[in-house]
Design an enzyme around this catalytic site. Structure first.
Site, PDB file in Angstrom:
ATOM      1  N   GLY A  40       0.817  -1.199   0.000  1.00 44.10           N
ATOM      2  CA  GLY A  40       0.000   0.000   0.000  1.00 44.10           C
ATOM      3  C   GLY A  40       0.857   1.259   0.000  1.00 44.10           C
ATOM      4  O   GLY A  40       2.061   1.208   0.245  1.00 44.10           O
ATOM      5  N   GLN A  57       1.239   3.546   2.067  1.00 43.26           N
ATOM      6  CA  GLN A  57       1.941   3.771   3.329  1.00 43.26           C
ATOM      7  C   GLN A  57       2.459   2.454   3.914  1.00 43.26           C
ATOM      8  O   GLN A  57       2.498   2.270   5.134  1.00 43.26           O
ATOM      9  CB  GLN A  57       1.027   4.479   4.327  1.00 43.26           C
ATOM     10  CG  GLN A  57       0.873   5.966   4.071  1.00 43.26           C
ATOM     11  CD  GLN A  57       2.162   6.737   4.281  1.00 43.26           C
ATOM     12  OE1 GLN A  57       3.017   6.352   5.076  1.00 43.26           O
ATOM     13  NE2 GLN A  57       2.321   7.841   3.558  1.00 43.26           N
ATOM     14  N   SER A  58       2.898   1.563   3.060  1.00 41.93           N
ATOM     15  CA  SER A  58       3.363   0.251   3.501  1.00 41.93           C
ATOM     16  C   SER A  58       4.603   0.344   4.393  1.00 41.93           C
ATOM     17  O   SER A  58       5.644   0.853   3.974  1.00 41.93           O
ATOM     18  CB  SER A  58       3.684  -0.621   2.280  1.00 41.93           C
ATOM     19  OG  SER A  58       4.405  -1.774   2.652  1.00 41.93           O
ATOM     20  N   ASN A  59       4.492  -0.156   5.623  1.00 37.93           N
ATOM     21  CA  ASN A  59       5.655  -0.249   6.511  1.00 37.93           C
ATOM     22  C   ASN A  59       6.683  -1.221   5.945  1.00 37.93           C
ATOM     23  O   ASN A  59       7.889  -1.011   6.059  1.00 37.93           O
ATOM     24  CB  ASN A  59       5.228  -0.714   7.899  1.00 37.93           C
ATOM     25  CG  ASN A  59       4.253   0.231   8.554  1.00 37.93           C
ATOM     26  OD1 ASN A  59       4.475   1.432   8.616  1.00 37.93           O
ATOM     27  ND2 ASN A  59       3.141  -0.305   9.039  1.00 37.93           N
ATOM     28  N   CYS A 110       7.297  -1.908   2.776  1.00 38.27           N
ATOM     29  CA  CYS A 110       8.035  -1.306   1.659  1.00 38.27           C
ATOM     30  C   CYS A 110       9.096  -0.336   2.164  1.00 38.27           C
ATOM     31  O   CYS A 110      10.213  -0.290   1.642  1.00 38.27           O
ATOM     32  CB  CYS A 110       7.069  -0.606   0.709  1.00 38.27           C
ATOM     33  SG  CYS A 110       6.086  -1.764  -0.288  1.00 38.27           S
TER      34      CYS A 110
END
Length: 425
Positions: free
Chosen positions: A141, A143-145, A147
């Protein structure tokens, strides 16, 4: 003297279990040159100083004895996290009678790398390097943690990183900005590829990462693909290893205390697969409760089954974990009640939960404790805080009305004033 004092904080003088638990890898110790002679007189100094250089190191991996029958066993692991993460009592309000909740602080596993994803990346990055990769591809997503952690880990290991990020259709052709996780990703030079939620839903994460992989291969690159959340059978070892860490922390400091339950958020499945399998096979035998923040429990039972089958574990996912729906309005979408809960827990305990994962899991846990107190009375619960603080920055507009505790300072006119008296360094 400071460094010498720190060196005494080894196993023989660890603080009691009732305050916190943090004792597998010894503390990292940093000494100035002038302290070196004094440090060398301590018998533990060579070991402690060597351990301070373990970070970013690659080393052979040996599994816990109770997991030695699993296959395949990773050959190597990178040291990417600041481990072990502490465990401490969490003084939550309104708990059922004689219920204790303790907090495993995997949100403190690093800074830019903070959160549960670090444990998976320790294994995934070791395989990437072993395969000769020069770049990493992953997906998530906006705001992927995961990534963000992958982008940082890749740069630590001198690898390029390509991130496919899912966003709204109306925003897919716009600069994504510098909010939260995006700020860190773009600072460390990750290559951002935006995809709309609609395209993501029709194509799927596996096909999308394969498209980018084929493009990079044609350009002469050597990409290594990490799935959503780092959740594959190899990544599962991160939380199998975390269970060994918890066991050893209990052995060192618990004074006989153990945990009856483990509670954690579930977003991609790898964390709960490792925790559940580790608790089932290991010594703890705690009941694992996973609060899923997307999809539904049936999907995750099937997905976790695939991960444990990939390790030839020979167990049924429904026997080792209880999965509860906690997605509410949907992934990364919060109700006002959930955001109010996150704020109130921070104000009451000092612990800041993220709104996407641990916030929803803790909200679900406390809701169930209120509705079914008999199921929790007298139990000792370990809640795994999986990180995600940067995700709060994406919710500031929604949370602004909850944090109005400010005002201009009122200084009486009788207080003497003189220009230049207040130095602003």
């Amino acid at each position: 003297m400071l460094c010498s004092a720190k060196l005494t904080l080894l196993r023989s003088s660890l603080p009691p279990f009732g305050h916190s638990i943090s004792a597998l890898r010894q503390p990292k110790i940093y000494c100035s040159q002038s302290q070196a002679t004094e440090t060398e007189t301590n018998d533990d100094a060579p070991k402690a100083m060597a351990l301070s250089f373990d970070f970013l190191g690659k080393k052979p991996y040996s599994p816990p004895s109770w997991a030695s029958h699993l296959r395949p066993i990773p050959s190597h692991v990178f040291s990417l996290g600041h481990l072990p993460t502490p465990i401490h009592k969490w003084n939550l309000p309104n708990l059922p009678q004689n219920t204790e909740v303790w907090l495993k602080r995997d949100d403190l596993s690093g800074m830019q790398l903070s959160g549960n994803k670090v444990r998976k990346l320790e294994f995934l990055m070791a395989e990437a390097v072993a395969q000769g990769a020069d770049c990493i591809i992953t997906i998530g997503g906006i705001q992927s943690n995961h990534c963000r952690a992958t982008a940082v880990a890749a740069k630590y290991l001198n690898l390029d990183c390509y991130l496919i990020l899912r966003t709204a259709k109306a925003l897919v052709d716009q600069d994504p900005g510098l909010t939260g996780n995006l700020l860190v990703e773009r600072f460390v030079g990750a290559h951002i590829q935006l995809i709309s939620k609609e395209e993501y839903a029709r194509i799927g994460s596996v096909a999308l990462t394969n498209v980018l992989k084929e493009k990079l291969l044609k350009e002469g690159r050597r990409p290594y693909v990490i799935p959503v959340g780092g959740s594959n059978s190899l990544g599962t070892w991160g939380y199998i290893e975390a269970m060994r860490e918890i066991e050893q922390q209990l052995q060192i400091r618990s004074n006989g205390v153990t945990f009856d339950d483990i509670v954690v958020a579930c977003g991609s499945g790898g964390t709960i697969a490792g925790l559940s399998l580790g608790s089932w096979l290991g010594e703890l035998k705690a009941k694992v409760h996973a609060f899923c923040v997307c999809d539904d429990p049936d999907y995750f039972y099937d997905f976790v089954q695939g991960l444990v089958d990939g390790l030839q574990a020979g167990v049924d996912s429904r026997d080792i974990v209880s999965i509860i729906n906690a997605k509410g309005l949907g992934y990364a979408i919060n109700t006002s009640e959930e955001l109010k809960f996150v704020k109130e827990i921070a104000a009451a305990t000092g612990v800041v939960l993220d709104p996407v994962y641990s916030g929803k899991a803790a909200y679900g846990m406390m809701k169930d404790m209120a509705e079914n107190p008999k199921n929790w009375e007298g139990r000792k619960v370990l809640f795994i805080h999986t990180g995600g603080l940067l995700g709060l920055f994406d919710k500031v507009d929604q949370m602004s009305s909850l944090v109005g505790n400010w005002q201009r300072m009122d200084v009486n006119e009788s207080i003497p004033r003189k220009d230049g008296i207040g130095k602003m360094f």
